[in-house]
Design a protein around this motif. Structure first.
Motif, PDB file in Angstrom:
ATOM      1  N   LEU A  45       1.207  -1.544   0.131  1.00 35.78           N
ATOM      2  CA  LEU A  45      -0.278   0.142   0.170  1.00 35.78           C
ATOM      3  C   LEU A  45       0.783   0.932  -0.078  1.00 35.78           C
ATOM      4  O   LEU A  45       0.760   2.507  -0.590  1.00 35.78           O
ATOM      5  N   VAL A  46       1.328   1.236   1.189  1.00 33.33           N
ATOM      6  CA  VAL A  46       2.777   2.516   1.002  1.00 33.33           C
ATOM      7  C   VAL A  46       3.960   2.532   0.734  1.00 33.33           C
ATOM      8  O   VAL A  46       4.555   3.305   0.423  1.00 33.33           O
ATOM      9  N   GLY A  47       4.536   0.724  -0.029  1.00 33.18           N
ATOM     10  CA  GLY A  47       6.108   1.250  -0.477  1.00 33.18           C
ATOM     11  C   GLY A  47       6.307   1.572  -2.277  1.00 33.18           C
ATOM     12  O   GLY A  47       7.285   1.817  -2.158  1.00 33.18           O
ATOM     13  N   GLY A  48       5.059   2.089  -2.543  1.00 36.23           N
ATOM     14  CA  GLY A  48       6.014   2.356  -4.036  1.00 36.23           C
ATOM     15  C   GLY A  48       6.985   1.897  -4.578  1.00 36.23           C
ATOM     16  O   GLY A  48       6.897   0.392  -5.102  1.00 36.23           O
ATOM     17  N   GLN A  49       7.669   2.300  -5.215  1.00 31.22           N
ATOM     18  CA  GLN A  49       8.528   1.788  -6.147  1.00 31.22           C
ATOM     19  C   GLN A  49       9.697   0.901  -5.136  1.00 31.22           C
ATOM     20  O   GLN A  49       9.819  -0.334  -5.194  1.00 31.22           O
ATOM     21  N   ASP A  50      11.092   1.745  -4.594  1.00 37.91           N
ATOM     22  CA  ASP A  50      11.266   1.106  -3.694  1.00 37.91           C
ATOM     23  C   ASP A  50      10.985   0.943  -2.438  1.00 37.91           C
ATOM     24  O   ASP A  50      12.014   0.649  -1.414  1.00 37.91           O
ATOM     25  N   GLY A  51      10.208   0.539  -2.069  1.00 35.04           N
ATOM     26  CA  GLY A  51       9.941   0.041  -0.985  1.00 35.04           C
ATOM     27  C   GLY A  51       9.370  -1.247  -0.667  1.00 35.04           C
ATOM     28  O   GLY A  51       8.350  -2.008   0.164  1.00 35.04           O
ATOM     29  N   GLN A  52       9.312  -2.014  -2.250  1.00 32.15           N
ATOM     30  CA  GLN A  52       8.233  -3.611  -2.193  1.00 32.15           C
ATOM     31  C   GLN A  52       9.637  -4.619  -1.348  1.00 32.15           C
ATOM     32  O   GLN A  52      10.287  -4.047  -1.054  1.00 32.15           O
ATOM     33  N   MET A  53       8.624  -5.263  -0.912  1.00 37.15           N
ATOM     34  CA  MET A  53       9.611  -6.187  -0.071  1.00 37.15           C
ATOM     35  C   MET A  53       9.182  -8.109  -0.734  1.00 37.15           C
ATOM     36  O   MET A  53       8.233  -8.067  -2.123  1.00 37.15           O
ATOM     37  N   ILE A  54       9.895  -8.630  -0.407  1.00 38.79           N
ATOM     38  CA  ILE A  54       9.925  -9.525  -1.625  1.00 38.79           C
ATOM     39  C   ILE A  54       8.796 -10.803  -1.366  1.00 38.79           C
ATOM     40  O   ILE A  54       8.439 -11.630  -2.257  1.00 38.79           O
ATOM     41  N   SER A  55       7.937 -10.280  -0.198  1.00 42.87           N
ATOM     42  CA  SER A  55       6.415 -10.935  -0.826  1.00 42.87           C
ATOM     43  C   SER A  55       5.267 -10.473  -1.020  1.00 42.87           C
ATOM     44  O   SER A  55       4.797 -10.868  -2.101  1.00 42.87           O
ATOM     45  N   ASN A  56       6.309  -9.049  -1.918  1.00 47.04           N
ATOM     46  CA  ASN A  56       4.884  -8.196  -3.203  1.00 47.04           C
ATOM     47  C   ASN A  56       5.494  -9.242  -4.325  1.00 47.04           C
ATOM     48  O   ASN A  56       4.746  -8.953  -5.268  1.00 47.04           O
ATOM     49  N   PHE A  57       6.864  -9.703  -4.421  1.00 49.44           N
ATOM     50  CA  PHE A  57       6.853 -10.124  -5.256  1.00 49.44           C
ATOM     51  C   PHE A  57       6.079 -11.979  -5.626  1.00 49.44           C
ATOM     52  O   PHE A  57       6.246 -12.044  -6.940  1.00 49.44           O
ATOM     53  N   ILE A  58       6.946 -12.285  -4.415  1.00 51.51           N
ATOM     54  CA  ILE A  58       6.068 -13.470  -5.027  1.00 51.51           C
ATOM     55  C   ILE A  58       4.714 -13.709  -4.799  1.00 51.51           C
ATOM     56  O   ILE A  58       4.021 -14.474  -5.660  1.00 51.51           O
TER      57      ILE A  58
END
Lengths: 360, 424
Positions: B368-381
């Motif tokens: 929700l608040v990550g934008g581009q450089d706030g994405q974490m591994i679970s977002n990619f999963i």
């Protein structure tokens, strides 16, 4: 009471209140000599532990002054007072070994490593615990932890050691054994000890002087034998040792001897200790072992045996004196045992000197 | 002294027997069996629940990270023959023949799309190669190499065959390698991904970094609160405890969106910064839709998980320890640092592990608040599960994450000791 100049610790009109409504300690005046073993004895809530905490610096006196070696210490923080303290639950640091626990007070005093090791070993030797230097407190028994706590409070050579019911968690036999060890260490080191307990036998066996606390006040400050044999008021008589009590009114006073009339119109001659004028109420105190099963002494009563309890070395005998009062008598275990029967009438008597007329 | 080892006693001394003559050991086992049975009966509902709804699905999914039978099932002839191919020499006519047989069957069974997708993952741009060739496959005549070349030139390129060989592996480390920015080659070697395609390692590092910062931040913020709560009288500390627990009573989604309102360009925080002159009105801080936003929101959300274990440990520490330290000559700070803090380590450890593990798998807040450089591994999963439908890669990434967490657990166990952890 000793005069102020040779007093090591002085409580001068000290008062303490936690809530601003009631006083936990009321006007405490106490002078403790250097090298003395003084015990504060009293029931829980009597203010004795508060006094100890004020001396250690963990509580501040609401009013009055506490002097240590002539200097007022009210504004000195605990860590600068240089007072050793043994806590009821020992408070050994669980994450440190025995050696580290003992070395802690030396480290914070910036003592060099070699001196530290030497002193730690000395202190451990003193309590015969050298083999346990690398153990954690949790691996020690209660008695062993007690010794380490004792060694830790002494390792930095304090002039004053406070002990807050240090033997409370031990079983009876170990407690008695530790009493002697503490007493011996005190003699050996000449350190001043202020000891808090609610156990009167502990207080009597260990102390030079005992201050009996009740209701935030010292009821009596005396040597152990003085407390037991010459109690100054009804509370002390009742609190120290076993006691038989009778209440009545003073009928006449003749120098040190008073005649007291009890509620059942019995007239008893007693030693005047702390009673009022003719006509005032008084409490009589007689120790169980000073009552004799004969008619040889001045105060004679016929009593009925209500109960006999076998105690090994003696027999506790509950006897009925009159309608309102029962006495306890201790009879040494000898042949007489077999002749006593419940319900039997027996003559008893006691000496005037053994019967103290105290406050109501 | 009697030995405690009953086995050795059997040989040396006569076996101990109960009054009715049965061996003591047997009797003991009998009497303990009932207790064990009862204990098992009590936990079995939960055990079955966890086994079927937690352990099994996770195991099955993770299994996909190393197990991929799709290509070899759908293209059996090709897979067979590819097994013997070394991956570098020129493809033979037999291989082309097998390929055509499989293409014809795949077209007939309508499975060609799946095959195309699978190979396309290894070599992009091959999807249409498969689908379009399959349409014409039944009309192809031998020699197949020549006729396939006529359909699409790509069929004679070795990369195509290499991609098929990699896809034909049933048990493969290819996905795990891909999750770590490596590439499984047709000859079985593993090489690093090209520079511009390395994204996963960066992502893992960022995930670990965010989790670590969140853990540290919540420790720094939570420790004093826990200390305050542990030292206050019960009534006041209970009130504080409720305030600490309050976030648990509101939805995670609501709290996260509330942070958007707080932190956005025209949000409360930036307005305050402008009012107090920390920022220019036309040059506001970007506090959200980046890593900063993720850090702030996650620290807030995970803080209670740090406070509670520390508080529960602190509450059990008797004040007499600090008193003892002071009476022994320690200043307030020394008493706190050398006597109090070490005793709170079990709580700190439990809180830190709890927050770190929760943070490392955090999904909704960075989404929700990550934008581009706030994405974490679970977002990619999640992306691979729902968008690209590359479940194998998603599973492999999950596997890597699990291994990382287990490794960190192991480190923690070595440094602090797992049994030295107290949750309450």
């Amino acid at each position: 009471m000793s005069n102020k100049n040779d007093s090591f610790v002085v409580f001068d009109r000290v008062q303490k209140s936690y809530d601003g409504l009631s006083l936990v300690v009321k006007d405490l005046n106490l002078h403790i000599k250097k090298g003395e073993f003084l015990t504060m004895l009293g029931p829980s809530g009597s203010g004795k532990t508060t006094c100890l905490l004020m001396l250690a610096g963990f509580e501040t006196a609401t009013h009055g002054e506490i002097l240590l070696d002539g200097k007022p210490i009210n504004n000195i923080p605990p860590h600068k007072r240089g007072i050793g303290m043994v806590f009821q639950n020992y408070a050994l640091f669980p994450h440190m070994t025995v050696g580290e626990n003992l070395s802690f007070p030396l480290e914070v005093r910036k003592i060099s490593k070699n001196d530290r090791e030497e002193k730690v070993l000395q202190a451990l030797e003193m309590v015969q615990m050298t083999d346990f230097i690398n153990r954690k407190p949790a691996q020690l028994s209660g008695g062993q932890q007690q010794r380490i706590a004792l060694a830790r409070s002494l390792v930095f050579n304090p002039d004053l050691v406070l002990m807050d019911e240090p033997l409370g968690a031990l079983d009876k036999q170990l407690r008695e054994h530790m009493q002697y060890e503490i007493k011996n260490l005190h003699k050996q080191l000449g350190v001043t000890v202020v000891y808090v307990t609610h156990d009167q036998s502990e207080a009597l066996t260990m102390s030079d002087r005992v201050a009996v606390f009740n209701d935030g006040q010292i009821q009596q400050l005396s040597t152990p034998d003085g407390l037991y044999e010459r109690p100054e008021n009804a509370f002390v008589a009742q609190f120290i040792g076993e006691n038989n009590k009778l209440t009545g009114k003073v009928k006449s006073v003749n120098n040190s001897e008073v005649t007291v009339k009890t509620s059942q119109n019995m007239e008893i001659k007693a030693l005047k200790v702390n009673c009022g004028e003719v006509g005032t109420n008084t409490t009589l105190s007689i120790r169980p072992e000073r009552i004799h099963l004969n008619r040889k002494y001045k105060n004679k009563v016929d009593a009925t045996i209500k109960q006999l309890i076998y105690h090994g070395d003696h027999i506790r005998c509950l006897i009925k004196i009159d309608k309102d009062n029962d006495f306890i008598v201790k009879i040494p275990n000898s042949n007489i045992k077999s002749t006593l029967k419940i319900g039997e009438k027996i003559p008893i008597s006691w000496d005037t000197m053994d019967c103290h007329a105290l406050d109501a | 002294m009697p030995s405690l080892n009953l086995n050795s006693m059997d040989t040396s001394v006569e076996t101990l027997k109960t009054a009715d003559g049965t061996p003591l050991k047997k009797k003991l086992q009998q009497s303990l069996f009932r207790n064990k049975l009862r204990a098992f009966g009590l936990v079995s509902p939960l055990l079955i629940f966890l086994l079927f709804l937690f352990v099994l699905p996770i195991a099955l999914l993770l299994w996909q990270g190393v197990y991929d039978p799709r290509f070899s099932n759908l293209m059996p002839e090709t897979s067979n023959i590819l097994e013997d191919w070394d991956g570098v020499s020129e493809p033979t006519e037999d291989m082309y023949a097998a390929l055509v047989v499989d293409l014809v069957n795949a077209k007939k069974n309508k499975t060609i799309g799946k095959v195309a997708t699978r190979v396309n993952r290894e070599l992009s741009g091959t999807r249409s190669l498969f689908t379009s060739t399959a349409r014409k496959a039944s009309k192809l005549k031998a020699p197949y190499k020549k006729s396939l070349k006529k359909v699409k030139k790509k069929w004679v390129e070795i990369e195509t065959w290499q991609a098929m060989k990699v896809a034909s592996n049933v048990y493969t480390v290819g996905f795990v390698a891909a999750a770590l920015d490596y590439k499984l080659n047709a000859d079985g070697t593993i090489t690093r991904q090209e520079e511009d395609r390395r994204i996963h390692i960066k992502l893992f590092i960022r995930t670990l970094e965010i989790s670590l910062i969140v853990t540290l931040a919540s420790l720094l913020l939570g420790y004093p609160i826990a200390y305050l709560m542990a030292s206050l009288p019960l009534r006041t500390s209970n009130l504080l405890l409720i305030l600490v627990l309050l976030p648990f009573w509101t939805s995670l989604l609501v709290r996260t969106t509330a942070w958007i309102a707080m932190l956005q360009g025209e949000g409360v925080m930036n307005d305050l910064f402008v009012v107090f002159g920390f920022a220019e009105d036309d040059d506001r801080f970007s506090l959200i839709y980046n890593k900063t936003g993720v850090l702030i929101a996650m620290t807030h959300i995970l803080l209670p998980f740090m406070v509670l274990p520390i508080y529960s440990v602190m509450k059990t520490i008797s004040p007499s320890y600090v008193r003892a330290a002071k009476s022994l000559g320690a200043t307030n700070w020394t008493a706190f640092w050398r006597v109090y803090v070490p005793q709170t380590i079990p709580g700190v450890g439990a809180g830190a592990i709890l927050v770190f593990i929760l943070a490392i798998g955090y999904y909704i807040t960075p989404a929700l608040v990550g934008g581009q450089d706030g994405q974490m591994i679970s977002n990619f999963i999640d992306f691979h599960m729902r968008k690209s439908l590359n479940w194998n890669l998603a599973a492999a990434m999950g596997l890597v994450l699990l291994v990382i967490i287990l490794f960190l657990f192991w480190i923690y166990d070595r440094v602090v000791g797992i049994d030295n952890m107290k949750l309450g």
